[in-house]
Design a protein around this motif. Sequence first.
Motif, PDB file in Angstrom:
ATOM      1  N   GLU A 125     -43.136  39.865 -98.255  1.00  0.00           N
ATOM      2  CA  GLU A 125     -42.918  41.297 -98.424  1.00  0.00           C
ATOM      3  C   GLU A 125     -43.058  42.099 -97.131  1.00  0.00           C
ATOM      4  N   SER A 126     -43.399  41.450 -96.022  1.00  0.00           N
ATOM      5  CA  SER A 126     -43.727  42.217 -94.821  1.00  0.00           C
ATOM      6  C   SER A 126     -42.522  42.943 -94.231  1.00  0.00           C
ATOM      7  N   ASP A 127     -41.341  42.362 -94.298  1.00  0.00           N
ATOM      8  CA  ASP A 127     -40.154  43.069 -93.787  1.00  0.00           C
ATOM      9  C   ASP A 127     -39.895  44.333 -94.603  1.00  0.00           C
ATOM     10  N   LEU A 128     -40.103  44.243 -95.904  1.00  0.00           N
ATOM     11  CA  LEU A 128     -39.927  45.398 -96.786  1.00  0.00           C
ATOM     12  C   LEU A 128     -40.901  46.520 -96.420  1.00  0.00           C
ATOM     13  N   TYR A 129     -42.169  46.172 -96.198  1.00  0.00           N
ATOM     14  CA  TYR A 129     -43.159  47.200 -95.865  1.00  0.00           C
ATOM     15  C   TYR A 129     -42.975  47.722 -94.443  1.00  0.00           C
ATOM     16  N   HIS A 130     -42.388  46.910 -93.592  1.00  0.00           N
ATOM     17  CA  HIS A 130     -42.068  47.420 -92.250  1.00  0.00           C
ATOM     18  C   HIS A 130     -41.053  48.558 -92.353  1.00  0.00           C
ATOM     19  N   GLU A 131     -40.051  48.364 -93.183  1.00  0.00           N
ATOM     20  CA  GLU A 131     -39.063  49.423 -93.401  1.00  0.00           C
ATOM     21  C   GLU A 131     -39.709  50.645 -94.059  1.00  0.00           C
ATOM     22  N   GLU A 132     -40.653  50.408 -94.968  1.00  0.00           N
ATOM     23  CA  GLU A 132     -41.336  51.529 -95.615  1.00  0.00           C
ATOM     24  C   GLU A 132     -42.118  52.346 -94.590  1.00  0.00           C
ATOM     25  N   LEU A 133     -42.818  51.668 -93.695  1.00  0.00           N
ATOM     26  CA  LEU A 133     -43.632  52.370 -92.700  1.00  0.00           C
ATOM     27  C   LEU A 133     -42.781  53.219 -91.763  1.00  0.00           C
ATOM     28  N   VAL A 134     -41.716  52.637 -91.237  1.00  0.00           N
ATOM     29  CA  VAL A 134     -40.876  53.428 -90.327  1.00  0.00           C
ATOM     30  C   VAL A 134     -40.172  54.535 -91.097  1.00  0.00           C
ATOM     31  N   GLY A 135     -39.892  54.302 -92.370  1.00  0.00           N
ATOM     32  CA  GLY A 135     -39.298  55.345 -93.199  1.00  0.00           C
ATOM     33  C   GLY A 135     -40.239  56.520 -93.382  1.00  0.00           C
ATOM     34  N   ILE A 136     -41.535  56.237 -93.577  1.00  0.00           N
ATOM     35  CA  ILE A 136     -42.521  57.318 -93.694  1.00  0.00           C
ATOM     36  C   ILE A 136     -42.604  58.105 -92.395  1.00  0.00           C
TER      37      ILE A 136
ATOM     38  N   LEU B 215     -40.939  68.092 -90.082  1.00  0.00           N
ATOM     39  CA  LEU B 215     -41.424  69.025 -89.065  1.00  0.00           C
ATOM     40  C   LEU B 215     -40.287  69.623 -88.240  1.00  0.00           C
ATOM     41  N   GLY B 216     -39.064  69.147 -88.487  1.00  0.00           N
ATOM     42  CA  GLY B 216     -37.907  69.693 -87.798  1.00  0.00           C
ATOM     43  C   GLY B 216     -37.688  69.153 -86.401  1.00  0.00           C
ATOM     44  N   LEU B 217     -38.195  67.948 -86.127  1.00  0.00           N
ATOM     45  CA  LEU B 217     -38.059  67.373 -84.785  1.00  0.00           C
ATOM     46  C   LEU B 217     -36.759  66.596 -84.639  1.00  0.00           C
ATOM     47  N   HIS B 218     -36.263  66.562 -83.426  1.00  0.00           N
ATOM     48  CA  HIS B 218     -35.129  65.700 -83.071  1.00  0.00           C
ATOM     49  C   HIS B 218     -35.697  64.416 -82.489  1.00  0.00           C
ATOM     50  N   PHE B 219     -35.296  63.274 -83.055  1.00  0.00           N
ATOM     51  CA  PHE B 219     -35.869  62.005 -82.593  1.00  0.00           C
ATOM     52  C   PHE B 219     -34.894  60.858 -82.817  1.00  0.00           C
ATOM     53  N   LYS B 220     -35.212  59.741 -82.196  1.00  0.00           N
ATOM     54  CA  LYS B 220     -34.456  58.506 -82.413  1.00  0.00           C
ATOM     55  C   LYS B 220     -35.429  57.363 -82.676  1.00  0.00           C
ATOM     56  N   THR B 221     -34.990  56.416 -83.485  1.00  0.00           N
ATOM     57  CA  THR B 221     -35.788  55.235 -83.794  1.00  0.00           C
ATOM     58  C   THR B 221     -35.151  54.034 -83.119  1.00  0.00           C
ATOM     59  N   LEU B 222     -35.966  53.245 -82.444  1.00  0.00           N
ATOM     60  CA  LEU B 222     -35.477  52.120 -81.651  1.00  0.00           C
ATOM     61  C   LEU B 222     -36.008  50.799 -82.188  1.00  0.00           C
TER      62      LEU B 222
ATOM     63  N   LYS C 103     -40.914  45.414 -83.707  1.00  0.00           N
ATOM     64  CA  LYS C 103     -41.514  46.737 -83.521  1.00  0.00           C
ATOM     65  C   LYS C 103     -40.431  47.797 -83.457  1.00  0.00           C
ATOM     66  N   PHE C 104     -40.614  48.857 -84.242  1.00  0.00           N
ATOM     67  CA  PHE C 104     -39.738  50.024 -84.196  1.00  0.00           C
ATOM     68  C   PHE C 104     -40.507  51.177 -83.550  1.00  0.00           C
ATOM     69  N   ASP C 105     -39.956  51.744 -82.513  1.00  0.00           N
ATOM     70  CA  ASP C 105     -40.560  52.919 -81.879  1.00  0.00           C
ATOM     71  C   ASP C 105     -39.784  54.172 -82.262  1.00  0.00           C
ATOM     72  N   VAL C 106     -40.503  55.271 -82.420  1.00  0.00           N
ATOM     73  CA  VAL C 106     -39.865  56.574 -82.620  1.00  0.00           C
ATOM     74  C   VAL C 106     -40.108  57.403 -81.364  1.00  0.00           C
ATOM     75  N   GLU C 107     -39.034  57.914 -80.796  1.00  0.00           N
ATOM     76  CA  GLU C 107     -39.118  58.765 -79.607  1.00  0.00           C
ATOM     77  C   GLU C 107     -38.553  60.140 -79.949  1.00  0.00           C
TER      78      GLU C 107
ATOM     79  N   ARG D 190     -31.561  52.506 -83.785  1.00  0.00           N
ATOM     80  CA  ARG D 190     -31.226  52.211 -85.190  1.00  0.00           C
ATOM     81  C   ARG D 190     -31.079  53.473 -86.019  1.00  0.00           C
ATOM     82  N   ASN D 191     -31.539  54.607 -85.492  1.00  0.00           N
ATOM     83  CA  ASN D 191     -31.411  55.864 -86.238  1.00  0.00           C
ATOM     84  C   ASN D 191     -31.551  57.034 -85.265  1.00  0.00           C
ATOM     85  N   LEU D 192     -30.745  58.071 -85.477  1.00  0.00           N
ATOM     86  CA  LEU D 192     -30.811  59.284 -84.665  1.00  0.00           C
ATOM     87  C   LEU D 192     -30.825  60.476 -85.612  1.00  0.00           C
TER      88      LEU D 192
END
Length: 516
Positions: free
Chosen positions: A365-376, A384-391, A405-409, A195-197
Amino acid sequence: MNTGTGSFSSASVICRPPSQIRLFKILTPYLSAFRRKDSSPSLLHAISPPSISEQCSTISSHEEKVAPRPFWKAAIDFKWMLDNKEIVSANIRNRNSTANLELVIELYESFCSIQKEVERLRGERNTVSNKMKERLEPSVRQALVEEGKKLKEALSALEDDLVVLINKLQVEAQCIPNISHSDVPIGGEENSVVRNLVGKPPEFKFTTKDHVQLGKELDLFDFDSAAEVSGAKFCYLKNEAVLLEMALINWTISEVSKRGFTPLITPEIVRSSVVEKCGFQPRGENTQVYSIEGSDQCLIGTAEIPVGGIHMDSILPDSSLPLKYVAYSHCFRTEAGAAGSATRGLYRVHQFSKVEMFVFCRPEESDLYHEELVGIEEELFTSLGLHFKTLDMATGDLGAPAYRKFDVEAWMPGLGRYGEVSSASNCTDYQSRRLGIRYRPTPSNSPPTSSKKAKGGASPPTQFVHTLNATACAVPRMIICLLENFQQEDGSVIIPEPLRPFMGSLGAISPKPKRR
């Protein structure tokens, strides 16, 4: 009617429907064993098993099993489950769950049937009791006494049956995973959707080293001594690695606190029941949880567990929501079944530090806060200058509590691939139904579709809150990323700018002068 077992001595005064007879055939060994073990059951307490790990096995070898003594109840919406059987069944298949929905439905329907019979017998007993208060002929009074005895015996037997049935119903129903969000990809981990790179992998003009080699050359880790003292998968952090861990923790808590999160340091030993209520299996096969022998306590594998329990069995005021916490703790995991190249060094260890975000909020409101958490999470890793993707993780990779669940790798040069550094889960009301966490909406915030209307200005009915959790900083994984991505040709490692104020303005970790 002869049931084939002496435990149903009152059967002659009870007309049992066919569905109930089927249930008795399923539960007969449990009922017999239960009556031998405990002659004074309590309907209020015989609700649920002491360990989720015992729940999801199918019913077999009944003669050798005794229904486990319960001590907590999940407030499962069985009516919704029954009304949405196809949705629940498909979700179980999509998650590769072993839950037995057909058995749950059969047990629930039998529970309703027996409950009605219990209520009917109680009504007849009350009628007899009221008649006994009247002036009666001796023969009439004696007949009522005999009738009262039969009703008492029949009711006692049914209440015993109901105790075991409720227990078994909870055992099986607690295996059913949370419903999945409609947008969650179906399939295994390989079906997860990016969902994001952010950023690109760093380009090196020299042969790179993994974090284990870097740590050895920079004198940051001591795995050998830790193995002698504690066993495999433990580590001493040394020198700048200690400063780096502390900097990551303090910087993360500082940044997340600015966004309205309350800092916590949690207990690191919790009751097994709290672990279970959060959806983990403290005594299951290949469990990740360390249980303390001779007690009902466990070491935590994540601060999600003690933070989830902080408002257990509470009704929260609507005005207090959302409740947002950022919690620091050590975490302990058995890492049972873990093997392969991704277990080297700090990637999988039994003890580590982690900063966790947790939110209690209103359901809408839980979908909204889910987006807030992954946004943080994404903001922290970007800074920190890392290269990552969100799944967006597929159904087969979701834990039982997760609705989505959204994972960041992040890119890890030592592995030559991405490695998981965080996840963010919306658990909706899965955990709160087990932990007993509700809130009382103000009338203006009550859902318009609610069928229950407050009368005479009374407060609206309570509802279960939604819970969400997200990793702000899993320290070992972050140390791996920082060492491997910011290594220099001269063997040093650059410290990202945001962390330097928390490391005494140290800008780099440099090789130590060799001792003569």
